[in-house]
Design an enzyme around this catalytic site. Structure first.
Site, PDB file in Angstrom:
ATOM      1  CG  ASP A  31      -1.851   1.109   1.323  1.00  0.00           C
ATOM      2  OD1 ASP A  31      -2.871   1.032   0.637  1.00  0.00           O
ATOM      3  OD2 ASP A  31      -1.599   2.083   2.059  1.00  0.00           O
ATOM      4  CG  HIS A  66      -8.227  12.606  -7.438  1.00  0.00           C
ATOM      5  ND1 HIS A  66      -8.175  11.482  -6.650  1.00  0.00           N
ATOM      6  CD2 HIS A  66      -8.904  13.534  -6.715  1.00  0.00           C
ATOM      7  CE1 HIS A  66      -8.786  11.707  -5.510  1.00  0.00           C
ATOM      8  NE2 HIS A  66      -9.241  12.941  -5.515  1.00  0.00           N
ATOM      9  CD  GLU A 118      -4.486   4.208  -1.202  1.00  0.00           C
ATOM     10  OE1 GLU A 118      -4.633   4.421   0.007  1.00  0.00           O
ATOM     11  OE2 GLU A 118      -5.398   4.406  -2.032  1.00  0.00           O
ATOM     12  CG  ASP A 130      -5.504   8.759 -11.830  1.00  0.00           C
ATOM     13  OD1 ASP A 130      -5.758   8.239 -10.713  1.00  0.00           O
ATOM     14  OD2 ASP A 130      -6.378   9.220 -12.589  1.00  0.00           O
ATOM     15  CG  ASN A 148      -5.196  11.144  -4.981  1.00  0.00           C
ATOM     16  OD1 ASN A 148      -4.590  11.225  -6.039  1.00  0.00           O
ATOM     17  ND2 ASN A 148      -5.741  10.016  -4.570  1.00  0.00           N
TER      18      ASN A 148
END
Length: 196
Positions: A65, A78, A108, A82, A73
């Site tokens: 993670d 975002h 994630e 990404d 973010n």
């Protein structure tokens, strides 16, 4: 006329076959990272477990993670988040063996299956991957913001031989990595599966 109809039918058949391939990919591939998705994992994990049991060899499973990804973010947006996920997936793939499989677990989180990997080998691989993420150059996307990852590892047969046992055990180890300060690899203790 018959030749034209035949050519038209052949084109339509080719279009349908191409659409079928595309639909299969969409069903089993994460659209953002290009990695296999959770649906594909649900097929691959039982098959890998059965093969490992039949061949009497270990199978390692790691859940990883990205640490503090919400901050990425929130701070950078975002679209940048990404791009971080895409680069992270590519970087991880570059550090794996051909026999390993990397999946986008969700958000994630990623999941790694490493056939034939024992505890020592998986601890080494987990640390190699953790270090690779921590040393990736993120300046073009994040400025001074760095990205780290936490890893939770479970092994078959040490932590069980069922998918659910391994997933829960790896997830618990991941939680321990997070609560111990993040940016670390935690191997679940031997004989400590979640369900017995």
């Amino acid at each position: 006329v018959l030749a034209e109809v035949n050519q038209h039918l052949q084109r339509k058949i080719a279009e349908v076959e191409a659409l079928q391939v595309q639909l299969r990919q969409q069903a089993t591939q994460d659209a953002l990272t290009g990695l296999a998705n959770r649906r594909q994992l649900n097929e691959a994990l039982p098959a890998q477990l059965a093969l490992a049991l039949r061949e009497q060899r270990p199978l390692a499973l790691a859940i990883l993670d990205l640490d503090h990804f919400k901050q990425v973010n929130d701070t950078h947006g975002h679209p940048v988040g990404d791009q971080v996920l895409i680069r992270m997936a590519q970087g991880l793939l570059g550090a794996l063996r051909a026999s390993d499989s990397l999946f986008r677990w969700g958000g994630e989180e990623f999941l790694l299956l490493a056939p034939g990997m024992d505890e020592v080998g998986m601890a080494h691989l987990g640390e190699k991957l953790r270090s690779a993420v921590a040393h990736m150059d993120w300046r073009d996307l994040l400025g001074t913001h760095s990205v780290t990852a936490s890893f939770g590892i479970a092994l078959m047969p040490v932590h069980g031989c069922r998918a659910g046992d391994l997933l829960l055990t790896a997830d618990t180890a991941l939680y321990q990595a997070k609560t111990a300060g993040r940016n670390r690899v935690v191997m679940a203790p031997a004989g400590r599966s979640i369900s017995t």
